[in-house]
Design a protein around this motif. Sequence first.
Motif, PDB file in Angstrom:
ATOM      1  N   PHE A 177     -15.768  13.145  37.507  1.00 18.10           N
ATOM      2  CA  PHE A 177     -15.349  13.290  36.457  1.00 18.10           C
ATOM      3  C   PHE A 177     -13.802  12.028  36.454  1.00 18.10           C
ATOM      4  O   PHE A 177     -13.610  11.481  35.316  1.00 18.10           O
ATOM      5  CB  PHE A 177     -14.009  13.998  37.322  1.00 18.10           C
ATOM      6  CG  PHE A 177     -12.381  15.205  36.951  1.00 18.10           C
ATOM      7  CD1 PHE A 177     -12.736  15.046  35.650  1.00 18.10           C
ATOM      8  CD2 PHE A 177     -11.046  14.013  37.026  1.00 18.10           C
ATOM      9  CE1 PHE A 177     -11.195  15.567  34.907  1.00 18.10           C
ATOM     10  CE2 PHE A 177      -9.640  13.581  35.957  1.00 18.10           C
ATOM     11  CZ  PHE A 177     -10.045  14.822  35.394  1.00 18.10           C
ATOM     12  N   SER A 178     -13.566  11.126  37.031  1.00 19.50           N
ATOM     13  CA  SER A 178     -12.939   9.824  37.127  1.00 19.50           C
ATOM     14  C   SER A 178     -14.098   8.299  36.377  1.00 19.50           C
ATOM     15  O   SER A 178     -12.559   7.662  36.304  1.00 19.50           O
ATOM     16  CB  SER A 178     -12.591   9.238  39.281  1.00 19.50           C
ATOM     17  OG  SER A 178     -12.418  10.359  39.648  1.00 19.50           O
ATOM     18  N   ARG A 179     -14.859   8.772  36.580  1.00 21.29           N
ATOM     19  CA  ARG A 179     -16.660   7.685  36.200  1.00 21.29           C
ATOM     20  C   ARG A 179     -16.384   7.934  34.399  1.00 21.29           C
ATOM     21  O   ARG A 179     -15.697   6.978  33.816  1.00 21.29           O
ATOM     22  CB  ARG A 179     -17.723   7.658  36.419  1.00 21.29           C
ATOM     23  CG  ARG A 179     -18.141   7.359  37.998  1.00 21.29           C
ATOM     24  CD  ARG A 179     -19.693   7.082  38.132  1.00 21.29           C
ATOM     25  NE  ARG A 179     -19.273   7.044  39.443  1.00 21.29           N
ATOM     26  CZ  ARG A 179     -19.789   6.313  40.141  1.00 21.29           C
ATOM     27  NH1 ARG A 179     -19.911   5.088  39.218  1.00 21.29           N
ATOM     28  NH2 ARG A 179     -19.993   5.483  41.343  1.00 21.29           N
ATOM     29  N   GLU A 180     -15.771   9.597  34.135  1.00 21.55           N
ATOM     30  CA  GLU A 180     -15.726   9.794  32.875  1.00 21.55           C
ATOM     31  C   GLU A 180     -14.184   8.926  31.998  1.00 21.55           C
ATOM     32  O   GLU A 180     -13.590   8.517  31.138  1.00 21.55           O
ATOM     33  CB  GLU A 180     -15.732  10.913  32.575  1.00 21.55           C
ATOM     34  CG  GLU A 180     -17.076  11.420  32.178  1.00 21.55           C
ATOM     35  CD  GLU A 180     -17.196  12.777  33.026  1.00 21.55           C
ATOM     36  OE1 GLU A 180     -16.800  13.736  32.519  1.00 21.55           O
ATOM     37  OE2 GLU A 180     -17.984  13.003  33.003  1.00 21.55           O
ATOM     38  N   ARG A 181     -14.142   8.348  33.049  1.00 26.12           N
ATOM     39  CA  ARG A 181     -12.517   8.128  32.495  1.00 26.12           C
ATOM     40  C   ARG A 181     -11.804   6.253  32.968  1.00 26.12           C
ATOM     41  O   ARG A 181     -10.922   6.398  33.043  1.00 26.12           O
ATOM     42  CB  ARG A 181     -10.157   8.550  33.233  1.00 26.12           C
ATOM     43  CG  ARG A 181     -10.484  10.207  32.781  1.00 26.12           C
ATOM     44  CD  ARG A 181      -9.695  10.986  33.881  1.00 26.12           C
ATOM     45  NE  ARG A 181     -10.385  13.073  32.915  1.00 26.12           N
ATOM     46  CZ  ARG A 181     -11.555  13.437  32.684  1.00 26.12           C
ATOM     47  NH1 ARG A 181     -12.834  13.124  33.500  1.00 26.12           N
ATOM     48  NH2 ARG A 181     -11.497  14.434  31.870  1.00 26.12           N
ATOM     49  N   GLY A 182     -13.108   6.280  33.193  1.00 25.90           N
ATOM     50  CA  GLY A 182     -12.924   4.492  33.635  1.00 25.90           C
ATOM     51  C   GLY A 182     -12.764   4.256  35.143  1.00 25.90           C
ATOM     52  O   GLY A 182     -12.763   2.853  35.405  1.00 25.90           O
ATOM     53  N   PHE A 183     -12.602   5.306  36.015  1.00 26.14           N
ATOM     54  CA  PHE A 183     -12.321   4.800  37.609  1.00 26.14           C
ATOM     55  C   PHE A 183     -13.909   4.675  39.106  1.00 26.14           C
ATOM     56  O   PHE A 183     -13.634   6.485  38.848  1.00 26.14           O
ATOM     57  CB  PHE A 183     -11.125   5.446  37.735  1.00 26.14           C
ATOM     58  CG  PHE A 183      -9.999   5.387  36.803  1.00 26.14           C
ATOM     59  CD1 PHE A 183      -9.358   4.080  37.083  1.00 26.14           C
ATOM     60  CD2 PHE A 183      -9.323   6.329  36.089  1.00 26.14           C
ATOM     61  CE1 PHE A 183      -7.900   3.785  36.463  1.00 26.14           C
ATOM     62  CE2 PHE A 183      -7.875   5.960  35.139  1.00 26.14           C
ATOM     63  CZ  PHE A 183      -7.840   4.389  35.747  1.00 26.14           C
TER      64      PHE A 183
END
Length: 147
Positions: free
Chosen positions: A25-31
């Motif tokens: 979830f975080s990676r998909e938002r660039g984090f």
Amino acid sequence: MPVIERIAELDPEVREAITAPLDTFSRERGFVWQPEPLALALRDDEGRVAGGAIGETNWGWLHIRILAVSEALRGQDWGSRLIRELERLAVERGCHHTWVDTFSFQARPFYERLGYRVFGTLPDYPVGHERYFLSKSLLPSASTPAI
């Protein structure tokens, strides 16, 4: 049907499986959560570990998890030296801020003397005490000339 299971011992595989949805979830938002460990050992005159500091850096922040100095070395500025070295290394990694938590029976005044300011308090943790969350900017202030 899904079930909730209590886990007595959390092994690395299960931990990875539990955190995977949050990581995705975080990676998909660039984090991307990739904390880098940062640790310092304080050794006494005989070379024994007499304390140290453990933290990690991520997203431009240093999180100080542990600071400890043996009773024999307390009051000799070793804690301040450890913090300053963690901060120096964090700045080398590109960090702009740092944060730490401590308790009312531990080191709040110590961190405040080093420029940390309380940004949150958790009352009655443990009962009758408070847990403090403190932060500090690692950037030189606009009024302080850079050296």
